[in-house]
Design an enzyme around this catalytic site. Structure first.
Site, PDB file in Angstrom:
ATOM      1  N   HIS A   1      16.951   1.095 -16.000  1.00  0.00           N
ATOM      2  CA  HIS A   1      16.042   1.613 -17.032  1.00  0.00           C
ATOM      3  C   HIS A   1      14.590   1.350 -16.643  1.00  0.00           C
ATOM      4  O   HIS A   1      13.743   2.254 -16.713  1.00  0.00           O
ATOM      5  CB  HIS A   1      16.375   0.946 -18.368  1.00  0.00           C
ATOM      6  CG  HIS A   1      15.451   1.294 -19.495  1.00  0.00           C
ATOM      7  ND1 HIS A   1      15.774   2.211 -20.468  1.00  0.00           N
ATOM      8  CD2 HIS A   1      14.212   0.820 -19.820  1.00  0.00           C
ATOM      9  CE1 HIS A   1      14.779   2.301 -21.345  1.00  0.00           C
ATOM     10  NE2 HIS A   1      13.810   1.463 -20.969  1.00  0.00           N
ATOM     11  N   GLU A   2      14.282   0.122 -16.229  1.00  0.00           N
ATOM     12  CA  GLU A   2      12.901  -0.218 -15.896  1.00  0.00           C
ATOM     13  C   GLU A   2      12.426   0.517 -14.642  1.00  0.00           C
ATOM     14  O   GLU A   2      11.255   0.905 -14.546  1.00  0.00           O
ATOM     15  CB  GLU A   2      12.745  -1.733 -15.727  1.00  0.00           C
ATOM     16  CG  GLU A   2      13.015  -2.546 -16.984  1.00  0.00           C
ATOM     17  CD  GLU A   2      12.181  -2.109 -18.182  1.00  0.00           C
ATOM     18  OE1 GLU A   2      11.102  -1.514 -18.002  1.00  0.00           O
ATOM     19  OE2 GLU A   2      12.614  -2.358 -19.329  1.00  0.00           O
TER      20      GLU A   2
ATOM     21  N   HIS B   1      11.108   3.790 -15.705  1.00  0.00           N
ATOM     22  CA  HIS B   1       9.700   3.779 -16.084  1.00  0.00           C
ATOM     23  C   HIS B   1       8.810   3.788 -14.836  1.00  0.00           C
ATOM     24  O   HIS B   1       7.824   4.515 -14.771  1.00  0.00           O
ATOM     25  CB  HIS B   1       9.375   2.543 -16.921  1.00  0.00           C
ATOM     26  CG  HIS B   1       9.925   2.581 -18.305  1.00  0.00           C
ATOM     27  ND1 HIS B   1       9.856   3.698 -19.107  1.00  0.00           N
ATOM     28  CD2 HIS B   1      10.545   1.618 -19.051  1.00  0.00           C
ATOM     29  CE1 HIS B   1      10.402   3.427 -20.290  1.00  0.00           C
ATOM     30  NE2 HIS B   1      10.834   2.176 -20.271  1.00  0.00           N
TER      31      HIS B   1
ATOM     32  N   HIS C   1      10.344   7.048 -22.856  1.00  0.00           N
ATOM     33  CA  HIS C   1      11.579   6.872 -23.618  1.00  0.00           C
ATOM     34  C   HIS C   1      12.077   8.195 -24.178  1.00  0.00           C
ATOM     35  O   HIS C   1      11.299   9.018 -24.646  1.00  0.00           O
ATOM     36  CB  HIS C   1      11.374   5.874 -24.755  1.00  0.00           C
ATOM     37  CG  HIS C   1      11.285   4.455 -24.290  1.00  0.00           C
ATOM     38  ND1 HIS C   1      10.306   3.600 -24.727  1.00  0.00           N
ATOM     39  CD2 HIS C   1      12.055   3.746 -23.428  1.00  0.00           C
ATOM     40  CE1 HIS C   1      10.475   2.410 -24.163  1.00  0.00           C
ATOM     41  NE2 HIS C   1      11.526   2.477 -23.368  1.00  0.00           N
TER      42      HIS C   1
END
Length: 365
Positions: free
Chosen positions: A192-193, A196, A202
């Site tokens: 997930h990170e 980014h 999101h």
């Protein structure tokens, strides 16, 4: 999906498909069973801490952020680059007669994407359980055209390092940019990170999210409501590159993110909750990544040598971007509209034509 081949804009998380998509190449490791947060599907930079909510200007647009431990935290786990932030409005477009070379570059200017689909990275020797990083990187490389290269002397790179929670900057911000991982941040949280770090925001903040989900602000912790604004509400363009919100996306908050009372903060339109996941990129995520970082996924090295392929003309590594008339983009830190194959910005209630010269925007006379 809109017909966009290559973008120098920031995609406001247009990741995919309206259904709960299957996960491609799920990660299954020991640390997936650890429970660090009350909600394992909501990454936060500083668990249990609350900062002062204030408005700042990022890429020329006003955003509500938390100021916490010297950082500007957006939507729980996103750090905004201090070099691209101002406390007051900043003129990012020069006047028509301004000399490009005589004006200092102002804050808010960044392209966000990693060149040549390649993320340079390093790992802090003090980071425990480094396998979660290598597993997350392998997952990205096995499912997308994004490649990860260990740093030697490069100046722009991602640095996986210990922290109080899970957090990252968005896109390439320049210099060493940390991805912080607390002991309890799983391989899925790391995927997930990394999302980014390559430029994703999101999923639940898509401009079109209300078609698929309902945000129940009455159940959200006081002071955390800004984490649920759509990018359009936050002042961004809200452009999406896919058909609808992906309930299977690894970039999606859970139904109970930032709940004040144990009741859901996000439901499907029929009022039911959904199961967020941190197992791996969904096929929808992968399709969306392909818009930002186009290219073929590298196949594993075969065990048997294969015949040499016939020589072909190499594809250009940095093809000219194709922009779509009627779409908004963030380029060099400024939100611009493509119209009649020219560029326009909002000035008051009107649109005014601009041009990009040597990395700076200037009004056309």
């Amino acid at each position: 999906m809109k017909n966009v081949k290559y973008l120098l804009a920031i995609p406001l998380l247009g990741l995919l498909a309206c259904s709960e998509d299957e996960v491609s190449g799920s990660i299954d490791s020991e640390n997936e069973s650890q429970s660090f947060f009350k909600d394992d599907f909501t990454e936060v930079a500083f668990p249990g801490e609350e900062g002062v909510v204030s408005d700042i200007y990022f890429a020329g647009k006003k955003l509500a952020v938390e100021e916490l431990n010297g950082k500007y935290v957006y939507q729980g786990d996103i750090f905004l680059s201090e070099n691209n932030i101002s406390k007051s409005p900043v003129d990012l477009v020069l006047e028509a007669d301004a000399d490009i070379n005589s004006v200092n570059k102002s804050v808010g200017r960044t392209k966000f994407f990693w060149p040549d689909n390649t993320v340079i990275y390093d790992i802090d020797p003090a980071l425990p359980n480094q396998q979660r990083v290598t597993d997350a990187i392998n997952h990205w490389e096995s499912n997308t055209a994004v490649k990860f290269v260990k740093r030697t002397s490069e100046s722009n790179y991602v640095y996986f390092t210990p922290g109080g929670g899970c957090s990252s900057y968005v896109g390439m911000v320049g210099g060493r940019q940390p991805i912080t991982l607390a002991d309890g941040c799983s391989t899925g949280n790391t995927i997930h990170e990394i999302g980014h770090a390559v430029g994703l925001w999101h999923e639940q903040s898509r401009a079109d999210r209300d078609v698929t989900i309902t945000v129940l602000f009455e159940n959200i912790m006081s002071g955390r409501e800004h984490n649920f604004y759509t990018y359009e509400q936050a002042g961004w363009d809200g452009a999406e590159y896919t058909a609808g919100l992906d309930l299977g996306s690894i970039m999606l908050y859970s139904s109970y993110s930032f709940s004040a009372n144990g009741l859901p903060t996000i439901t499907k339109k029929d009022g039911s909750t959904y199961s967020a996941q941190r197992s791996g990129l969904s096929s929808g995520d992968i399709e969306g990544i392909g818009v930002i970082y186009p290219g073929a996924v590298t196949e594993p090295t075969p065990t048997e040598p294969e015949p040499e392929p016939e020589p072909t003309e190499p594809e250009p590594t940095n093809p000219e971007p194709e922009y779509v008339n009627g779409e908004w983009y963030v380029i060099e830190g400024v939100m611009v509209l493509r119209k009649d194959d020219t560029w326009w910005v909002e000035k008051g209630k009107n649109l005014k034509e601009v041009e990009l010269i040597d990395g700076r925007w200037r009004f056309v006379k």
